[in-house]
Design a protein around this motif. Structure first.
Motif, PDB file in Angstrom:
ATOM      1  N   ALA A 209     -39.054   2.751 -73.594  1.00  0.00           N
ATOM      2  CA  ALA A 209     -40.445   2.880 -73.157  1.00  0.00           C
ATOM      3  C   ALA A 209     -40.531   2.936 -71.641  1.00  0.00           C
ATOM      4  O   ALA A 209     -41.265   3.745 -71.070  1.00  0.00           O
ATOM      5  CB  ALA A 209     -41.265   1.711 -73.690  1.00  0.00           C
ATOM      6  N   GLU A 210     -39.751   2.099 -70.988  1.00  0.00           N
ATOM      7  CA  GLU A 210     -39.810   2.033 -69.520  1.00  0.00           C
ATOM      8  C   GLU A 210     -39.357   3.366 -68.924  1.00  0.00           C
ATOM      9  O   GLU A 210     -39.900   3.837 -67.931  1.00  0.00           O
ATOM     10  CB  GLU A 210     -38.924   0.902 -68.991  1.00  0.00           C
ATOM     11  N   GLU A 211     -38.338   3.960 -69.560  1.00  0.00           N
ATOM     12  CA  GLU A 211     -37.781   5.196 -69.000  1.00  0.00           C
ATOM     13  C   GLU A 211     -38.695   6.395 -69.212  1.00  0.00           C
ATOM     14  O   GLU A 211     -38.608   7.379 -68.474  1.00  0.00           O
ATOM     15  CB  GLU A 211     -36.402   5.470 -69.618  1.00  0.00           C
ATOM     16  N   THR A 212     -39.553   6.324 -70.220  1.00  0.00           N
ATOM     17  CA  THR A 212     -40.429   7.477 -70.452  1.00  0.00           C
ATOM     18  C   THR A 212     -41.549   7.554 -69.431  1.00  0.00           C
ATOM     19  O   THR A 212     -42.198   8.578 -69.303  1.00  0.00           O
ATOM     20  CB  THR A 212     -41.108   7.414 -71.837  1.00  0.00           C
ATOM     21  N   LEU A 213     -41.780   6.447 -68.734  1.00  0.00           N
ATOM     22  CA  LEU A 213     -42.899   6.440 -67.792  1.00  0.00           C
ATOM     23  C   LEU A 213     -42.699   7.504 -66.731  1.00  0.00           C
ATOM     24  O   LEU A 213     -41.633   7.592 -66.140  1.00  0.00           O
ATOM     25  CB  LEU A 213     -42.991   5.075 -67.109  1.00  0.00           C
TER      26      LEU A 213
ATOM     27  N   SER B 141     -43.944   4.379 -77.883  1.00  0.00           N
ATOM     28  CA  SER B 141     -43.501   3.197 -78.612  1.00  0.00           C
ATOM     29  C   SER B 141     -42.260   2.639 -77.900  1.00  0.00           C
ATOM     30  O   SER B 141     -42.108   2.874 -76.702  1.00  0.00           O
ATOM     31  CB  SER B 141     -43.239   3.501 -80.083  1.00  0.00           C
ATOM     32  N   ASP B 142     -41.374   1.935 -78.590  1.00  0.00           N
ATOM     33  CA  ASP B 142     -40.267   1.282 -77.888  1.00  0.00           C
ATOM     34  C   ASP B 142     -39.210   2.277 -77.411  1.00  0.00           C
ATOM     35  O   ASP B 142     -38.637   2.125 -76.345  1.00  0.00           O
ATOM     36  CB  ASP B 142     -39.618   0.228 -78.781  1.00  0.00           C
ATOM     37  N   ILE B 143     -38.984   3.287 -78.256  1.00  0.00           N
ATOM     38  CA  ILE B 143     -37.991   4.301 -77.877  1.00  0.00           C
ATOM     39  C   ILE B 143     -38.541   5.676 -78.246  1.00  0.00           C
ATOM     40  O   ILE B 143     -39.158   5.845 -79.302  1.00  0.00           O
ATOM     41  CB  ILE B 143     -36.648   4.056 -78.598  1.00  0.00           C
ATOM     42  N   LEU B 144     -38.332   6.627 -77.353  1.00  0.00           N
ATOM     43  CA  LEU B 144     -38.797   7.980 -77.618  1.00  0.00           C
ATOM     44  C   LEU B 144     -37.602   8.920 -77.514  1.00  0.00           C
ATOM     45  O   LEU B 144     -36.843   8.856 -76.557  1.00  0.00           O
ATOM     46  CB  LEU B 144     -39.873   8.383 -76.604  1.00  0.00           C
TER      47      LEU B 144
END
Ligand SMILES: Nc1ncnc2c1ncn2[C@@H]1O[C@H](COP(=O)(O)OP(=O)(O)O)[C@@H](O)[C@H]1O
Ligand SMILES: [Mg+2]
Lengths: 229, 424
Positions: B276-280, B71-74
């Motif tokens: 979200a971008e950082e979890t990739l 989602s947006d933040i994890l």
């Protein structure tokens, strides 16, 4: 008035040099209909290319109405040709993708004439060569004689000071040739200066003056007395 | 004065160039015009399509991560295999975010699933057991955040009363993910299959309620179960969770929200907060880079082919019209006007090709790929074409066409006029 002085054009092919136009000097008054005659290879075309500024001589000067054309830059020569000279090639040389009218309009558009005015003037010029009913024909839909008349219309549409024609009838049948000559005589009557190269003496005789060349030299210069301007 | 005359000359050259070009195009053989436009279309197509597909794949991977997983933040614990301490405090902090919309708390643990039916049929069968991450969720909360219920391919998603049921990712099932990996998978599992779920020394029997296919390999290798069932099974009374996925309002700034959490949570060193971008995973980012590079290489190659096509077309045209170009110059038409006429012609070819293929891409291909995404083991790919991407590539092709039309025209117009007329 065209003043030609010591005009010389030399071709060099390897070790051979060929003097195609050899130190010619003569005057052509405004309004004259001059035929340059002579056998094939005598230098008629070469002379015409020099006079019409399509080529540069090795020596000598050509002054038209007191403008020494040898002093013009190549850009100036192009625009001088556009404004003051008209040229009719032996093989018609009209553009295949343009209609008769569009071919004639082209030099006017290049001079900045508005398209509708250029159209009217092109129609007038085509009327002078009796092609008013072929305005929208493509060259491929016209006969040789008709194409040559389009080429004349294109050469006169901007009222040039001098009209050049190099063997304008060489590719045409007798009837078409006579039509062309009639057009020239008509233009001449209206004061047009014409310099025509031809090897056909019958047509040359119709001109006001004949200059005969051989090996780049004038061997005869005859003027019809009756047709003084 | 001088500027004015040169401007007027340019205007005249353009007028004459246009006059010539329009008639040339109009009276050309329509088949050869169509063929040239077709080649230009293919060129543009290649420039757009290959890159679009490759980037679409990478985008698909990235968006499936965000939609179905992070989602947006994890938020995860700072060290693995530990839960987030003070989870409920963190939860209230998250709910105080201005852009907060929903969250899902997940309890994760490594688990083994055994298909006992399979064992009975044949002892040596390998497709009998699989290990995966068991995820305890509140199905309603999870569904609000990630919409997992929409990705169930057979059966149904969990509801609050499914105390003995699981939803299993297709990645753990042999029948749903054929041949893409050597890892063992369960065979013969259908909705209603009863499997033995083992966590450490504890085990219980569960039934399969649904099979999920999100296109995201992380999610598709998970086993979902009710948080309460899992808690009972592991004897875990702690309310500390292992993952919190946060859904924010649309268009809110993920970075700001992340900073807000980090700044206000006293135990922030125990957690990792990622947008979200950082979890990739780095692999996906690398893949995206590689894919867009490949797309660009294909694009550049097509561009070169397109440039050569235009060059040849204009060159052949100008060469065969060499005599007429000479005559035009002979009667006083400027070389620039003639060059402009050729440039206009090549621009016409390029723009027609661009319009034609944009039309095909926007109205046919992109919708088609939306309906029929490309299936890849790791994700689904749609066609990534943006208007700005089309415009940029169109512009590049246009400029290329302009240059590759101008050069051959220049080569012919700069020849000696008399030589051109006489064919020397
Ligand atoms: N570009 C050229 N290079 C070499 N010789 C040429 C060239 N143009 C013309 N000549 C020669 O110059 C002479 C005159 O040619 P030309 O003016 O065409 O004669 P005409 O038009 O009277 O038939 C001829 O001998 C011809 O071979
Ligand atoms: Mg000749």
């Amino acid at each position: 008035m065209i003043k030609i002085k010591n005009l010389t054009k030399i071709f060099t092919l390897g070790d051979n040099t060929l003097i195609a136009v050899n130190n010619l000097s003569f005057l052509v008054p405004s309004g004259q209909f001059l035929a340059i005659t002579g056998i094939s290879g005598s230098g008629k075309s070469t002379l015409l290319y020099q006079l019409s500024l399509l080529d540069r001589p090795n020596r000598g000067t050509i002054s038209i109405d007191n403008i020494n054309t040898s002093k013009l830059t190549s850009g100036e020569r192009i625009s001088y040709r556009l404004k003051n000279l008209g040229y009719i090639f032996q093989d018609y040389a009209i553009l295949p993708t343009l209609t008769a009218k569009e071919n004639v309009m082209l030099p006017l558009l290049m001079q900045g004439v508005k398209e509708n005015i250029a159209q009217e003037k092109a129609k007038e010029a085509l009327l002078k060569v009796d092609l008013q009913d072929r305005l929208d024909h493509l060259p491929s839909q016209l006969s040789g004689g008709q194409q040559q008349r389009v080429s004349i219309a294109r050469a006169i549409v901007h009222n040039p000071k001098i009209l050049f024609a190099d063997e304008p009838t060489a590719n045409l049948d007798t009837e078409s040739s006579e039509t062309i000559l009639k057009i020239f005589l008509n233009l001449h009557k209206q004061g047009q200066t014409i310099i025509m190269a031809t090897h056909e003496l019958d047509y040359a005789k119709l001109a006001e003056r004949n200059i005969e060349l051989r090996d780049g030299i004038i061997i005869r210069d005859t003027l019809k007395k009756s047709k003084n301007h | 004065m001088k500027i004015r005359t040169s401007f007027n000359k340019l205007k005249r050259d353009i007028t004459v160039g246009k006059f010539l070009a329009v008639r040339e195009l109009k009276r050309n053989n329509p088949w050869s015009t169509a063929l040239i436009i077709f080649v230009m279309s293919l060129t543009f197509f290649n420039m757009v399509l290959m890159g679009g597909i490759l980037i679409g794949l990478a985008d698909g991977m990235m968006s499936s991560f965000k939609t179905y997983y992070s989602s947006d933040i994890l938020i995860k614990p700072a060290s693995q295999n530990v839960s987030i301490s003070q989870s409920s405090m963190l939860e209230s902090l998250i709910k105080s975010l201005p852009s907060y919309q929903a969250l899902s708390k997940r309890y994760t643990v490594a688990a083994i699933l055994i298909n006992e039916d399979k064992v009975k049929i044949k002892d040596t069968e390998i497709g009998q057991r699989v290990s995966g991450t068991l995820v305890g969720i509140n199905p309603i909360e999870e569904d609000v955040v990630t919409g997992l219920s929409t990705q169930i391919i057979t059966g149904e998603f969990l509801n609050d009363y499914d105390t003995e049921a699981i939803v299993i990712g297709k990645g753990l099932l042999a029948e749903y993910s054929k041949g893409s990996s050597t890892e063992s998978r369960l065979e013969g599992v259908v909705v209603g299959s009863r499997l033995r779920l083992t966590i450490g020394n504890n085990n219980t029997e569960v039934s399969v309620k649904g099979i999920i296919d999100t296109g995201n390999s992380t999610v598709d290798n998970r086993i979902f179960i009710l948080e309460s069932t899992m808690r009972a099974l592991t004897n875990n009374q702690s309310l500390n969770v292992n993952e919190i996925a946060i859904l924010l309002n649309q268009d809110s700034n993920n970075k700001q929200a992340k900073e807000y959490i980090v700044d206000n949570f006293p135990y922030n060193t125990d957690i990792v907060v990622e947008t979200a971008e950082e979890t990739l995973p780095k692999a996906i980012l690398d893949m995206k880079k590689t894919f867009s590079m490949l797309g660009n290489i294909v694009g550049v190659i097509s561009l070169v082919v397109g440039a050569i096509t235009i060059f040849i077309v204009i060159f052949v045209n100008a060469i065969t019209r060499r005599k007429y170009i000479g005559i035009m110059k002979g009667i006083g038409i400027s070389a620039r006007a003639i060059e402009i006429s050729y440039v206009i012609q090549s621009l016409f070819y390029a723009l027609s090709g661009i319009l034609f293929s944009s039309f095909i891409v926007i109205w046919f291909l992109a919708p088609w790929f939306d309906l029929h995404p490309l299936k890849f083991p790791v994700t689904e790919g749609k066609l990534a074409v943006t208007t700005s991407g089309l415009i940029l590539r169109g512009l590049i092709l246009t400029i290329t066409a302009l240059i590759s039309g101008y050069i051959p025209a220049k080569m012919v117009t700069k020849q000696n006029t008399l030589d051109a007329i006489l064919g020397r």
